[in-house]
Design a protein around this motif. Structure first.
Motif, PDB file in Angstrom:
ATOM      1  N   GLU A  37       1.009  -1.161   0.109  1.00  0.00           N
ATOM      2  CA  GLU A  37      -0.040   0.016   0.031  1.00  0.00           C
ATOM      3  C   GLU A  37       0.867   1.093  -0.044  1.00  0.00           C
ATOM      4  OE1 GLU A  37      -3.393  -0.183   2.661  1.00  0.00           O
ATOM      5  OE2 GLU A  37      -3.290  -2.387   2.783  1.00  0.00           O
ATOM      6  N   LEU A  44      -5.456   7.337  -0.582  1.00  0.00           N
ATOM      7  CA  LEU A  44      -6.750   7.118  -0.612  1.00  0.00           C
ATOM      8  C   LEU A  44      -7.624   8.429  -0.337  1.00  0.00           C
ATOM      9  CD1 LEU A  44      -7.023   3.450   0.794  1.00  0.00           C
ATOM     10  CD2 LEU A  44      -6.513   4.304  -1.751  1.00  0.00           C
ATOM     11  N   SER A 127     -16.969  -7.544  -0.658  1.00  0.00           N
ATOM     12  CA  SER A 127     -15.927  -6.319  -1.035  1.00  0.00           C
ATOM     13  C   SER A 127     -15.725  -6.252  -2.453  1.00  0.00           C
ATOM     14  CB  SER A 127     -14.891  -6.808  -0.164  1.00  0.00           C
ATOM     15  OG  SER A 127     -13.881  -6.092  -0.950  1.00  0.00           O
ATOM     16  N   GLY A 128     -15.804  -4.922  -2.842  1.00  0.00           N
ATOM     17  CA  GLY A 128     -15.918  -4.789  -4.314  1.00  0.00           C
ATOM     18  C   GLY A 128     -17.175  -5.220  -5.017  1.00  0.00           C
ATOM     19  N   ARG A 129     -18.233  -5.574  -4.115  1.00  0.00           N
ATOM     20  CA  ARG A 129     -19.549  -5.670  -4.822  1.00  0.00           C
ATOM     21  C   ARG A 129     -20.534  -4.880  -4.092  1.00  0.00           C
ATOM     22  NH1 ARG A 129     -19.179  -8.790  -9.467  1.00  0.00           N
ATOM     23  NH2 ARG A 129     -17.743 -10.309  -9.111  1.00  0.00           N
ATOM     24  N   GLY A 130     -20.176  -3.906  -3.451  1.00  0.00           N
ATOM     25  CA  GLY A 130     -20.937  -2.855  -2.923  1.00  0.00           C
ATOM     26  C   GLY A 130     -20.339  -2.503  -1.472  1.00  0.00           C
ATOM     27  N   THR A 136     -13.162   7.329  -2.101  1.00  0.00           N
ATOM     28  CA  THR A 136     -12.754   7.954  -3.247  1.00  0.00           C
ATOM     29  C   THR A 136     -12.161   6.746  -4.557  1.00  0.00           C
ATOM     30  OG1 THR A 136     -10.503   7.843  -2.195  1.00  0.00           O
ATOM     31  CG2 THR A 136     -11.629   9.893  -2.043  1.00  0.00           C
ATOM     32  N   CYS A 137     -12.130   5.897  -3.902  1.00  0.00           N
ATOM     33  CA  CYS A 137     -11.986   4.678  -4.990  1.00  0.00           C
ATOM     34  C   CYS A 137     -13.005   4.128  -5.919  1.00  0.00           C
ATOM     35  CB  CYS A 137     -11.177   3.261  -4.249  1.00  0.00           C
ATOM     36  SG  CYS A 137     -10.025   3.845  -3.320  1.00  0.00           S
ATOM     37  N   ASP A 138     -14.193   3.879  -4.758  1.00  0.00           N
ATOM     38  CA  ASP A 138     -15.344   3.082  -5.387  1.00  0.00           C
ATOM     39  C   ASP A 138     -16.640   3.770  -5.418  1.00  0.00           C
ATOM     40  OD1 ASP A 138     -13.573   1.137  -5.082  1.00  0.00           O
ATOM     41  OD2 ASP A 138     -14.184   0.404  -3.384  1.00  0.00           O
ATOM     42  N   PHE A 140     -17.677   6.409  -7.225  1.00  0.00           N
ATOM     43  CA  PHE A 140     -18.129   6.473  -8.725  1.00  0.00           C
ATOM     44  C   PHE A 140     -18.979   5.343  -9.236  1.00  0.00           C
ATOM     45  CE2 PHE A 140     -16.857   4.898 -13.014  1.00  0.00           C
ATOM     46  CZ  PHE A 140     -17.200   5.602 -13.778  1.00  0.00           C
ATOM     47  N   PHE A 141     -19.025   4.388  -8.668  1.00  0.00           N
ATOM     48  CA  PHE A 141     -19.850   3.386  -9.144  1.00  0.00           C
ATOM     49  C   PHE A 141     -21.208   3.456  -8.434  1.00  0.00           C
ATOM     50  CE2 PHE A 141     -15.649   1.403  -9.600  1.00  0.00           C
ATOM     51  CZ  PHE A 141     -15.754   1.007 -10.862  1.00  0.00           C
ATOM     52  N   PHE A 142     -21.493   4.575  -7.576  1.00  0.00           N
ATOM     53  CA  PHE A 142     -22.711   4.671  -6.888  1.00  0.00           C
ATOM     54  C   PHE A 142     -23.138   6.051  -7.184  1.00  0.00           C
ATOM     55  CE2 PHE A 142     -20.104   1.750  -4.830  1.00  0.00           C
ATOM     56  CZ  PHE A 142     -21.111   0.494  -4.531  1.00  0.00           C
ATOM     57  N   LYS A 211     -26.892 -12.844  -4.151  1.00  0.00           N
ATOM     58  CA  LYS A 211     -26.973 -12.056  -5.595  1.00  0.00           C
ATOM     59  C   LYS A 211     -25.681 -11.436  -5.926  1.00  0.00           C
ATOM     60  CE  LYS A 211     -31.744 -10.640  -5.724  1.00  0.00           C
ATOM     61  NZ  LYS A 211     -32.551  -9.129  -5.395  1.00  0.00           N
ATOM     62  N   GLY A 212     -24.741 -11.531  -4.921  1.00  0.00           N
ATOM     63  CA  GLY A 212     -23.389 -11.136  -5.360  1.00  0.00           C
ATOM     64  C   GLY A 212     -23.295  -9.524  -5.342  1.00  0.00           C
ATOM     65  N   GLU A 213     -24.333  -8.985  -4.736  1.00  0.00           N
ATOM     66  CA  GLU A 213     -24.208  -7.249  -4.588  1.00  0.00           C
ATOM     67  C   GLU A 213     -25.051  -6.823  -3.224  1.00  0.00           C
ATOM     68  OE1 GLU A 213     -26.448  -5.443  -7.652  1.00  0.00           O
ATOM     69  OE2 GLU A 213     -28.029  -7.064  -7.797  1.00  0.00           O
TER      70      GLU A 213
ATOM     71  N   TRP B  31      -8.291   8.304 -11.472  1.00  0.00           N
ATOM     72  CA  TRP B  31      -8.219   8.840 -10.047  1.00  0.00           C
ATOM     73  C   TRP B  31      -8.226   7.823  -9.099  1.00  0.00           C
ATOM     74  CZ3 TRP B  31     -12.307   5.873  -8.710  1.00  0.00           C
ATOM     75  CH2 TRP B  31     -13.337   5.634  -9.769  1.00  0.00           C
ATOM     76  N   CYS B  32      -7.884   6.771  -9.324  1.00  0.00           N
ATOM     77  CA  CYS B  32      -7.781   5.135  -8.474  1.00  0.00           C
ATOM     78  C   CYS B  32      -6.300   4.872  -8.225  1.00  0.00           C
ATOM     79  CB  CYS B  32      -8.521   4.269  -9.121  1.00  0.00           C
ATOM     80  SG  CYS B  32      -8.156   2.505  -8.443  1.00  0.00           S
ATOM     81  N   ALA B  33      -6.098   5.369  -6.739  1.00  0.00           N
ATOM     82  CA  ALA B  33      -4.596   5.253  -6.377  1.00  0.00           C
ATOM     83  C   ALA B  33      -4.219   3.816  -6.317  1.00  0.00           C
ATOM     84  CB  ALA B  33      -4.476   5.781  -5.226  1.00  0.00           C
ATOM     85  N   ARG B  37      -0.955   1.483  -8.102  1.00  0.00           N
ATOM     86  CA  ARG B  37      -0.423   0.583  -7.475  1.00  0.00           C
ATOM     87  C   ARG B  37      -0.329  -0.941  -8.075  1.00  0.00           C
ATOM     88  NH1 ARG B  37      -2.835   1.488  -1.789  1.00  0.00           N
ATOM     89  NH2 ARG B  37      -2.199   3.473  -1.463  1.00  0.00           N
ATOM     90  N   MET B  71     -21.069  -6.444 -12.627  1.00  0.00           N
ATOM     91  CA  MET B  71     -21.368  -5.931 -11.413  1.00  0.00           C
ATOM     92  C   MET B  71     -20.206  -5.402 -10.511  1.00  0.00           C
ATOM     93  SD  MET B  71     -24.325  -8.133  -9.479  1.00  0.00           S
ATOM     94  CE  MET B  71     -24.094  -9.636  -9.671  1.00  0.00           C
ATOM     95  N   ILE B  72     -19.249  -4.592 -11.172  1.00  0.00           N
ATOM     96  CA  ILE B  72     -18.231  -4.112 -10.872  1.00  0.00           C
ATOM     97  C   ILE B  72     -18.563  -3.133 -10.064  1.00  0.00           C
ATOM     98  CG2 ILE B  72     -16.067  -2.953 -11.294  1.00  0.00           C
ATOM     99  CD1 ILE B  72     -15.772  -4.789 -13.637  1.00  0.00           C
ATOM    100  N   ARG B  73     -18.246  -2.832  -8.765  1.00  0.00           N
ATOM    101  CA  ARG B  73     -18.445  -1.720  -7.854  1.00  0.00           C
ATOM    102  C   ARG B  73     -17.388  -1.448  -7.254  1.00  0.00           C
ATOM    103  NH1 ARG B  73     -23.909  -3.134  -6.955  1.00  0.00           N
ATOM    104  NH2 ARG B  73     -24.775  -2.984  -8.973  1.00  0.00           N
ATOM    105  N   GLY B  74     -16.212  -1.537  -7.672  1.00  0.00           N
ATOM    106  CA  GLY B  74     -14.905  -1.055  -6.852  1.00  0.00           C
ATOM    107  C   GLY B  74     -13.797  -1.258  -7.804  1.00  0.00           C
ATOM    108  N   ILE B  75     -12.727  -0.457  -7.870  1.00  0.00           N
ATOM    109  CA  ILE B  75     -11.408  -0.812  -8.844  1.00  0.00           C
ATOM    110  C   ILE B  75     -10.564  -0.796  -7.911  1.00  0.00           C
ATOM    111  CG2 ILE B  75     -12.519  -0.338 -11.032  1.00  0.00           C
ATOM    112  CD1 ILE B  75     -11.579   2.528 -10.821  1.00  0.00           C
ATOM    113  N   VAL B  91     -10.927  -8.686  -6.809  1.00  0.00           N
ATOM    114  CA  VAL B  91     -11.191  -7.404  -6.568  1.00  0.00           C
ATOM    115  C   VAL B  91     -10.074  -6.669  -5.560  1.00  0.00           C
ATOM    116  CG1 VAL B  91     -12.904  -5.769  -5.375  1.00  0.00           C
ATOM    117  CG2 VAL B  91     -13.562  -7.631  -6.730  1.00  0.00           C
TER     118      VAL B  91
END
Lengths: 310, 108
Positions: A37, A44, A127-130, A136-138, A140-142, A211-213, B31-33, B37, B71-75, B91
């Protein structure tokens, strides 16, 4: 990479890079191992408004890039990679980075802290499914969807304010009836029309892993015991951090709360091993205090080396 | 640190891009740090698996249609396709050795 170093610094947040800056200026040719990291938690964040000297704030990633370049300018060698193990039983200390090994007379541990999860199991599964620990990373998807933030500190409110610009509605869920966040953040969040607060409430389940979300949260009021459902598409967890001590656990003394124990500045229980930043700070946990303790660790290491004839 | 072994894919050519063979797609944004990486790792995989694996990147800002289909909700999110079928989803940050093991599993 020469094999025996005077100083190896593990971690590249404000603590690690400030230690590198001071060690480099003391001609100790430090090696910094950035870690998975790299740049730490500030990478972040968006605007950092409490770093002294920047009247209008500075973006976290910009601050870290500047600090990194400053340390490199004075001769700090900064390498990518994650330390896989350390052996502190003898000096020089051994540091393993994948299949590469290096040794050092002194070590500065600045591995920081990582975001905590809810320990529901389902939160990691989604994680990564909502479910996210980084708005600031995620965020955008919301865009145009309802979300929730769990927590009551500065990070939670910063995430809520950031998300309020993207999401239709942000519900902040906090297990107490007062916020731990600074007054200025509280005022900002309270004044944002699409941020609402739910007090004395904990998240007990997240739907729908099949449902994976994320479709909704199951909440429980810890005063009345009542449960309720909150329909959201995303949930951002900001309930604090745990120190990253797995590398040194069992080799240096830790406090009961899991942070590395330091005394007389940055000294750990192993002579020649110093710790700086959030990994040893359960109290302040600020970028500027991390930087300050990184400076202390570099000076402590320099004096230690002078005392042992290096 | 761009690699010429990494192909850029878009909403328009996504379907065709993953249709044949083993394809790893890296969903990212400026914008995704954490994405930045992960980038060197993805580039290294592209170099090391050249000829056996296609490595592609999709910018989620410029391509709004494809990410919701998975269903991508995070990068960062990495998707591994074999002949058009989604085989693996990773993910967040991942270590190179771990990704290499995952790819090797589908190469045989």
């Amino acid at each position: 990479m020469t094999t025996d170093r005077q100083v190896i610094i593990i971690g590249s947040g404000p603590a690690g890079l400030t230690a590198a800056l001071y060690a480099a200026r003391a001609n100790l040719s430090p090696l910094v191992i950035e870690g998975f990291e790299a740049g730490g938690q500030l990478m972040l964040t968006t605007m950092v408004e409490n770093w002294p000297g920047f009247r209008d704030g500075i973006l976290g990633p910009d601050l870290m890039a500047a600090l990194r370049a400053q340390a490199a300018r004075f001769g700090a060698e900064i390498i990518q990679g994650d330390v896989t193990s350390v052996d502190l039983s003898n000096r020089p200390f051994r540091v393993q980075v994948g299949d590469k090994a290096c040794t050092a007379q002194t070590l500065i541990i600045a591995t920081g802290a990582s975001a905590k999860w809810l320990e529901l199991g389902v939160d990691k599964k989604l994680s990564g499914r909502g479910v996210s620990t980084c708005a600031t990373c995620d965020g955008f998807f919301f865009k145009g969807r309802p979300v929730a933030v769990v927590g009551g500190g500065d990070t939670a409110l910063e995430e809520a304010i950031y998300l309020s610009k993207l999401a239709t509605h942000v519900t902040v869920i906090h297990r107490r009836d007062t916020l731990r966040a600074s007054k200025v953040m509280q005022d900002k969040a309270m004044a944002t029309p699409n941020i609402a607060f739910v007090w004395n409430t904990e998240v007990v389940d997240i739907k729908d892993p099949d449902k994976g979300e994320v479709t909704s949260l199951v909440l429980r009021n810890n005063q009345t015991g009542e449960t309720s459902a909150l329909a959201v598409d995303g949930v951002f967890i900001a309930i604090g951090h745990t120190p990253n001590t797995s590398l040194v656990k069992g080799q240096v003394a830790l406090l009961d709360n899991g942070y590395i124990k330091t005394e007389k500045g940055s000294r750990t229980s192993v002579p020649g091993v110093f710790a700086a930043g959030d990994v040893q700070d359960p109290v302040y946990r600020q970028a500027v205090t991390a930087a300050g303790s990184g400076c202390m660790a570099a000076i402590d290491a320099e004096r230690f080396l002078a005392g042992t004839g290096h | 640190m761009a690699s010429d072994k990494v192909k850029t894919v878009t909403d328009a050519d996504f379907g065709d891009s993953v249709k044949n063979g083993l394809v790893l797609v890296d969903f990212w944004a400026e914008w995704c740090a954490p994405c930045r990486r992960l980038e060197p790792t993805v580039n290294q995989l592209a170099e090391e698996y050249d000829g056996r694996l296609t490595v592609a990147k999709m910018n989620v800002d410029e391509n709004p249609a494809t990410p919701p289909n998975f269903m991508i909700r995070g990068i960062p999110t990495l998707l591994l396709f074999k002949d058009g079928d989604l085989k693996e989803t990773v993910v967040g940050m991942a270590e190179k050795a771990e990704l290499a093991r995952m790819i090797d599993k589908h190469l045989s």
